[in-house]
Design an enzyme around this catalytic site. Structure first.
Site, short mmCIF file in Angstrom:
data_model
loop_
_atom_site.label_atom_id
_atom_site.label_comp_id
_atom_site.label_asym_id
_atom_site.label_seq_id
_atom_site.Cartn_x
_atom_site.Cartn_y
_atom_site.Cartn_z
CG ASP A 71 -1.92 1.12 1.22
OD1 ASP A 71 -1.76 2.06 0.40
OD2 ASP A 71 -2.86 1.08 2.03
CG ASP A 79 12.66 1.32 4.43
OD1 ASP A 79 13.46 2.10 3.86
OD2 ASP A 79 12.24 1.49 5.59
CG ASN A 96 -0.40 4.74 -13.06
OD1 ASN A 96 -0.86 5.48 -13.92
ND2 ASN A 96 -1.07 3.72 -12.55
CE1 TYR A 161 -6.67 11.90 -9.32
CE2 TYR A 161 -7.89 13.52 -10.59
CZ TYR A 161 -7.04 12.43 -10.55
OH TYR A 161 -6.56 11.89 -11.71
CE LYS A 165 -3.29 12.33 -10.17
NZ LYS A 165 -2.24 11.33 -10.36
N1 LIG Z 1 -8.46 7.22 -15.87
C1 LIG Z 1 -8.50 8.49 -16.21
O1 LIG Z 1 -9.42 8.95 -16.90
C2 LIG Z 1 -7.38 9.41 -15.80
C3 LIG Z 1 -7.38 10.73 -16.28
C4 LIG Z 1 -6.31 11.56 -15.92
C5 LIG Z 1 -5.30 11.10 -15.12
N2 LIG Z 1 -5.35 9.81 -14.66
C6 LIG Z 1 -4.27 9.34 -13.81
O2 LIG Z 1 -3.74 8.16 -14.35
C7 LIG Z 1 -3.30 7.29 -13.31
C8 LIG Z 1 -3.92 5.94 -13.46
O3 LIG Z 1 -5.30 6.04 -13.59
P1 LIG Z 1 -6.20 4.74 -13.62
O4 LIG Z 1 -7.54 5.18 -14.05
O5 LIG Z 1 -5.46 3.65 -14.33
O6 LIG Z 1 -6.25 4.47 -12.04
P2 LIG Z 1 -6.79 3.20 -11.27
O7 LIG Z 1 -7.64 2.36 -12.15
O8 LIG Z 1 -7.36 3.72 -10.03
O9 LIG Z 1 -5.45 2.39 -11.01
C9 LIG Z 1 -4.45 2.91 -10.26
C10 LIG Z 1 -3.39 1.85 -10.01
O10 LIG Z 1 -2.77 2.23 -8.82
C11 LIG Z 1 -2.89 1.20 -7.86
N3 LIG Z 1 -3.11 1.83 -6.57
C12 LIG Z 1 -4.09 2.68 -6.21
N4 LIG Z 1 -3.96 3.02 -4.91
C13 LIG Z 1 -2.86 2.37 -4.45
C14 LIG Z 1 -2.20 2.29 -3.19
N5 LIG Z 1 -2.64 2.95 -2.12
N6 LIG Z 1 -1.11 1.51 -3.08
C15 LIG Z 1 -0.66 0.80 -4.13
N7 LIG Z 1 -1.22 0.85 -5.36
C16 LIG Z 1 -2.32 1.61 -5.50
C17 LIG Z 1 -4.06 0.32 -8.30
O11 LIG Z 1 -3.86 -1.03 -7.93
P3 LIG Z 1 -4.43 -1.74 -6.63
O12 LIG Z 1 -5.88 -1.40 -6.56
O13 LIG Z 1 -4.13 -3.18 -6.90
O14 LIG Z 1 -3.63 -1.20 -5.48
C18 LIG Z 1 -3.94 0.44 -9.82
O15 LIG Z 1 -2.99 -0.47 -10.31
C19 LIG Z 1 -3.67 8.00 -11.99
O16 LIG Z 1 -2.54 8.69 -11.51
C20 LIG Z 1 -4.75 8.97 -12.41
O17 LIG Z 1 -4.78 10.09 -11.56
C21 LIG Z 1 -6.35 8.95 -14.98
#
Ligand SMILES: NC(=O)c1ccc[n+]([C@@H]2O[C@H](COP(=O)([O-])OP(=O)(O)OC[C@H]3O[C@@H](n4cnc5c(N)ncnc54)[C@H](OP(=O)(O)O)[C@@H]3O)[C@@H](O)[C@H]2O)c1
Length: 264
Positions: A71, A79, A96, A161, A165
């Protein structure tokens, strides 16, 4: 005309660490880097999902992949990352992961708002601070901080959020200026809407300019070394010009509100 893809392993080192790699854009970064022959260290919370991706990439791409279920909101992850790397050079570092609760600021659980700060603000600072010194010592490395167009102005219903960003973008820009002369390239990827499971669960329909995760990953990696920020997709570049430069702030915030109004 597209130029030849840069050999990232040769330029930066053959091991990449991706924080938030189990699905969506993080998994797309893992695919894109494995396709370039890079070995991977993948971090996310869900061990089974992460290990399934790792196993597939080992089989399909013949690269070494280690999965680290962790997490990132917990302060001790640097670490664990260092232990998992076992002293090997991490050439490319992608942060990411993000947490984005949606709703009125006064109604969202305060613990969730602070978790946004932990995952989206403290996380990237700790991640880069853990990896950058070795990059500087070697005189090479690359850092990607995944940010968002939401960080270019205030965004109602996702205010914390969006602010996180803005932090990521400005952090990346500062590090771009600081580390470039020491051989380390840093870029903020200011993504618009991306067709990820997380986005699909919240949006009723694709916003204009929505991209597939693979396109965002490719455009971001291609931008390393060219400048401090990249906005993948031309529709998103027009949107960034509008909200970030041309529109008065009030109008930019109103436009953003019309985008976030329907998010679940
Ligand atoms: N999707 C969009 O439309 C969009 C638009 C603009 C920017 N973004 C940015 O793009 C990035 C990815 O977006 P996404 O939609 O792919 O996000 P997502 O579906 O929420 O996935 C995020 C990833 O991060 C992991 N994660 C989340 N919280 C975590 C934690 N506390 N510890 C460890 N791992 C964690 C999740 O895996 P686990 O759940 O297995 O931990 C998942 O692999 C983000 O930074 C988001 O802000 C997304």
């Amino acid at each position: 005309m597209r130029s030849e893809p840069v050999d990232l392993a040769a330029r930066y080192g053959a091991l990449a660490a991706i924080a938030g790699a189990s699905e969506g854009l993080g998994a797309a970064f893992a695919e894109a880097l494995a396709a370039r022959g890079m070995n991977l260290l993948l971090l996310a919370r869900r061990a089974d999902v992460l290990e399934a991706l790792a196993q597939r990439l080992r089989e399909e791409r013949g690269v070494e992949v280690r999965a680290l279920a962790i997490d990132l909101a917990r302060g001790e992850f640097p670490d664990a990352l260092a232990q998992a790397a076992r002293g090997r050079e991490i050439g490319v570092a992608v942060y990411n992961a993000a947490f984005s609760p949606v709703g009125a600021f006064v109604e969202v659980d305060p613990a969730d708002l602070l978790r946004v700060v932990d995952v989206n603000v403290r996380g990237p600072v700790a991640f880069v601070r853990a990896l950058a010194p070795a990059m500087v010592a070697r005189g090479r490395g690359a850092v990607v901080l995944v940010s968002s167009l939401a960080g270019l102005q205030g965004a109602p219903r996702i205010a914390t959020y969006a602010a996180s960003k803005a932090f990521a973008t400005i952090l990346a820009e500062g590090l771009f200026g600081e580390l470039r002369s020491q051989g380390v390239d840093v870029v903020a990827s200011c993504a618009g809407a991306i067709r990820t499971p997380g986005y699909a669960a919240r949006a009723r329909r694709d916003a204009p300019g929505t991209l597939d995760p693979a396109e965002v990953a490719e455009q971001t990696l291609a931008a390393l070394g060219s400048g401090p920020r990249v906005v993948p997709g031309w529709v998103n570049r027009v949107a960034a010009l509008l909200t970030g430069r041309l529109l008065p702030r009030r109008a930019a915030i109103r436009l953003m509100a019309s985008n976030t109004r329907d998010l679940a």
